[in-house]
Design a protein around this motif. Structure first.
Motif, PDB file in Angstrom:
ATOM      1  N   LYS A  75       2.639   5.160   8.398  1.00 32.09           N
ATOM      2  CA  LYS A  75       3.800   5.258   7.115  1.00 32.09           C
ATOM      3  C   LYS A  75       2.975   5.210   5.901  1.00 32.09           C
ATOM      4  O   LYS A  75       1.916   4.770   5.749  1.00 32.09           O
TER       5      LYS A  75
ATOM      6  N   CYS B  63       3.743   4.321   1.512  1.00 30.41           N
ATOM      7  CA  CYS B  63       4.451   4.041   0.781  1.00 30.41           C
ATOM      8  C   CYS B  63       3.951   4.695  -0.551  1.00 30.41           C
ATOM      9  O   CYS B  63       2.945   4.507  -1.001  1.00 30.41           O
TER      10      CYS B  63
ATOM     11  N   ARG C   5       4.518   4.221  -4.392  1.00 27.85           N
ATOM     12  CA  ARG C   5       4.840   2.952  -5.015  1.00 27.85           C
ATOM     13  C   ARG C   5       4.527   3.219  -6.641  1.00 27.85           C
ATOM     14  O   ARG C   5       3.593   3.885  -6.969  1.00 27.85           O
TER      15      ARG C   5
ATOM     16  N   ASP D  52      10.552   3.041  -4.920  1.00 27.09           N
ATOM     17  CA  ASP D  52       9.352   3.184  -3.983  1.00 27.09           C
ATOM     18  C   ASP D  52       9.962   3.737  -2.797  1.00 27.09           C
ATOM     19  O   ASP D  52      11.033   3.537  -2.122  1.00 27.09           O
TER      20      ASP D  52
ATOM     21  N   ILE E 172       9.354   5.104   1.270  1.00 23.85           N
ATOM     22  CA  ILE E 172       8.806   4.959   2.482  1.00 23.85           C
ATOM     23  C   ILE E 172       8.672   6.415   3.165  1.00 23.85           C
ATOM     24  O   ILE E 172       9.936   6.723   3.376  1.00 23.85           O
TER      25      ILE E 172
ATOM     26  N   ASP F   1       7.739   8.573   6.851  1.00 22.89           N
ATOM     27  CA  ASP F   1       7.050   8.468   7.948  1.00 22.89           C
ATOM     28  C   ASP F   1       7.135   9.866   8.597  1.00 22.89           C
ATOM     29  O   ASP F   1       8.365  10.450   8.803  1.00 22.89           O
TER      30      ASP F   1
ATOM     31  N   ASP G  61      13.117   5.509   3.805  1.00 20.22           N
ATOM     32  CA  ASP G  61      13.534   4.553   3.100  1.00 20.22           C
ATOM     33  C   ASP G  61      13.353   4.827   1.449  1.00 20.22           C
ATOM     34  O   ASP G  61      12.384   5.074   1.230  1.00 20.22           O
TER      35      ASP G  61
ATOM     36  N   SER H 171       9.597  -3.723  -1.382  1.00 18.84           N
ATOM     37  CA  SER H 171       8.472  -2.874  -0.934  1.00 18.84           C
ATOM     38  C   SER H 171       7.064  -3.883  -0.912  1.00 18.84           C
ATOM     39  O   SER H 171       6.060  -3.373  -0.494  1.00 18.84           O
TER      40      SER H 171
ATOM     41  N   VAL I  73       5.527  -4.345   2.220  1.00 14.99           N
ATOM     42  CA  VAL I  73       5.104  -3.310   3.157  1.00 14.99           C
ATOM     43  C   VAL I  73       3.472  -3.122   2.999  1.00 14.99           C
ATOM     44  O   VAL I  73       2.927  -2.903   2.308  1.00 14.99           O
TER      45      VAL I  73
ATOM     46  N   THR J 272       1.053  -0.726   4.699  1.00 11.60           N
ATOM     47  CA  THR J 272       0.749   0.688   4.940  1.00 11.60           C
ATOM     48  C   THR J 272      -0.057   1.348   3.880  1.00 11.60           C
ATOM     49  O   THR J 272      -0.457   0.814   2.851  1.00 11.60           O
TER      50      THR J 272
ATOM     51  N   ILE K 153      -1.020   3.345   0.994  1.00 12.96           N
ATOM     52  CA  ILE K 153      -0.097   3.409  -0.659  1.00 12.96           C
ATOM     53  C   ILE K 153      -0.585   4.446  -1.538  1.00 12.96           C
ATOM     54  O   ILE K 153      -1.516   4.925  -1.559  1.00 12.96           O
TER      55      ILE K 153
END
Length: 501
Positions: free
Chosen positions: A4, A6, A8, A24, A26, A28, A34, A41, A44, A46, A48
């Protein structure tokens, strides 16, 4: 399993354009799963992507371009559409497979640099499309990282045969020289199209085929009907230059005794898979026909102005329920692939078509044409043209410190009226960065620039004879078409009145 991502710290343009809050994303497997507040976030863990000081907008969608035109940048001034077509044998002729790849890659690279992530490309391959040629074009777009619908330009009549009386008006030996630009019989081109469609292997969400009977007047009725049937049999789009110039509009009355749109409707060509590029010289009945058949229009204000073809009746089309996208057209007819410029022109040119400001194209409407509406026209096998949960992550990162966006007032007005693509810093397609802080991640852009310059120099030598013939034909084409333009026509799309002047 994919990791995933993010994105941000950025501001995300709301779907309605009303605001751009800090959000932010998300992502996938290339899909936005999201959209959350910065606070949500924080936990999270993952990969970035830092979007601090960035405005995130959907990748722009180009509803009409010509990839082959990229090698013809800056070639010609004071050309009408017909004079541009007269120059076609040297502007776009004598191409090798390498030239075809370079032109398509250059077109795609410019679009990515300027915030456009997908395009409907009507690509010219002479004398007929080939699976190898169209596959090469698709690969060029994919190598750069842009999505594309590729529609080979098709015709079985040259300009000199298509415009009523033009061939007969040419003196010898020019008539004989114009005859050497004759195209293949439609049966051969139709067979080539069938092979092209049947042999397509590229992923439908990245590169999808379509057909482009280039201008109705340049296609015999049996050819148009064959294109119609092929498109329906293979579930692909049809895209043509419809009622682009006054010459075309008057010529249709002479040949068919009815408008171009009425003729296509009678042939059964119109339908939900049909896109009309330009659509300038449409009357109210034409617009009703397009709406009733679920057709779309690709508005190309840049080339309409450059070639002096007129102002399209966009408000009437929108009022009738016709889907409208925005295109840059080819670089050899509108000088660049800057969709921000095309969007601004789409809004502003409507101001000279009506004195009622309520009937002008708004900033929001223009941006929608270049995002979600354009995506619907391309009809790729994926959701693009918007930033929302479930959509593919085709995202443009704009620098909020760029002077174009300072002060950050109304975001849509800034994007349409102020932005000129210089704020573009990074571009993500399908969740992957294809442009990262101004640098391409998937191919060597400097090498492409060198190859393009070498190709242009080589083509100047290869097409010298065609260029000389076109130059000799130019004044005859101009004079004949000007006479046609001065004949009466039921609608007027020019600021001047060519009948009176």
């Amino acid at each position: 399993m994919s990791e995933k991502i993010c994105v941000r710290g950025g501001r995300v343009l709301e779907p309605d354009g009303s605001s751009a809050p800090y959000r932010d994303l998300i992502i996938d497997d290339g899909t936005i799963v999201d959209i959350v507040s910065p606070e949500e976030s924080r936990g999270v863990t993952t990969q970035i992507v830092n979007a601090t000081d960035r405005l995130l907008i959907p990748g722009l969608v180009n509803a009409h371009t010509h990839g082959h035109g990229s090698l013809g940048r800056g070639m010609g001034d004071r050309w009408t559409l017909e004079l541009l077509l007269n120059a076609g044998p040297w502007l776009s002729g004598k191409r090798t497979m390498e030239h075809k790849y370079i032109a398509a890659a250059l077109n795609a690279a410019e679009m990515i640099l300027k915030g456009c992530t997908s395009a409907y490309d009507l690509y010219f391959e002479f004398p007929a499309p080939t699976p190898e040629g169209m596959g090469t074009v698709a690969q060029a777009y994919r190598d750069v990282g842009a999505r594309v619908v590729i529609a080979p330009m098709l015709a079985d009549m040259s300009l000199y045969e298509a415009v009523p009386g033009l061939m007969d008006s040419l003196p010898e030996p020019l008539r004989r020289q114009a005859g050497q630009f004759a195209l293949n019989p439609f049966e051969e081109t139709a067979a080539a199209c069938q092979t092209f469609l049947e042999s397509w292997t590229h992923p439908a969400d990245e590169a999808k085929p379509a057909l482009a009977p280039t201008i109705p007047l340049h296609c015999s009725d049996p050819f148009l009907e064959r294109c119609r049937d092929l498109a329906r049999a293979h579930g692909v789009g049809l895209h043509t230059h419809l009622a682009e110039s006054r010459t075309q509009a008057v010529s249709a009355l002479k040949r068919y005794g009815r408008t171009l749109t009425a003729h296509l409707d009678a042939l059964g060509v119109l339908g939900p898979n049909f896109t009309a590029a330009h659509g300038i010289w449409l009357d109210d009945d034409d617009i009703a026909r397009l709406a009733a058949n679920g057709c779309a229009v690709a508005h190309n204000p840049g080339s309409n102005l450059r070639l002096g073809t007129g102002v399209a009746p966009i408000r009437k089309l929108l009022d009738a329920g016709v889907r409208v996208g925005v295109g840059s057209d080819g670089t050899n007819s509108s000088d660049n692939q800057n969709m921000f410029e095309a969007v601004r022109l789409a809004a502003n040119v409507s101001r000279v078509a009506d004195v009622d400001p309520d009937r002008w194209v708004s900033a929001g409407e223009a941006l929608k044409m270049a995002t979600s509406e354009g995506a619907a026209i391309l009809d790729l096998a994926t959701a693009t043209g918007r930033i929302e949960i479930g959509a593919r992550a085709d995202i443009v990162f704009l620098d909020l410190d760029n002077i174009n966006l300072v002060p950050f007032n109304d975001p849509v007005n800034l994007l349409v009226y102020s932005e000129d693509a210089t704020s573009v810093k990074s571009v993500m397609v399908n969740g992957r960065m294809v442009l990262d802080n101004g640098r391409f991640t998937r191919f060597d852009c400097r090498s492409l620039v060198r190859r393009a310059q070498d190709a242009a120099e080589e083509l100047r030598a290869r097409t010298a004879e065609n260029r000389q013939i076109s130059a000799q034909l130019e004044r005859h084409v101009a004079k004949h078409c000007l006479c046609l333009c001065r004949e009466p026509y039921p609608v007027e799309r020019l600021i001047c009145d060519p009948v009176k002047e």
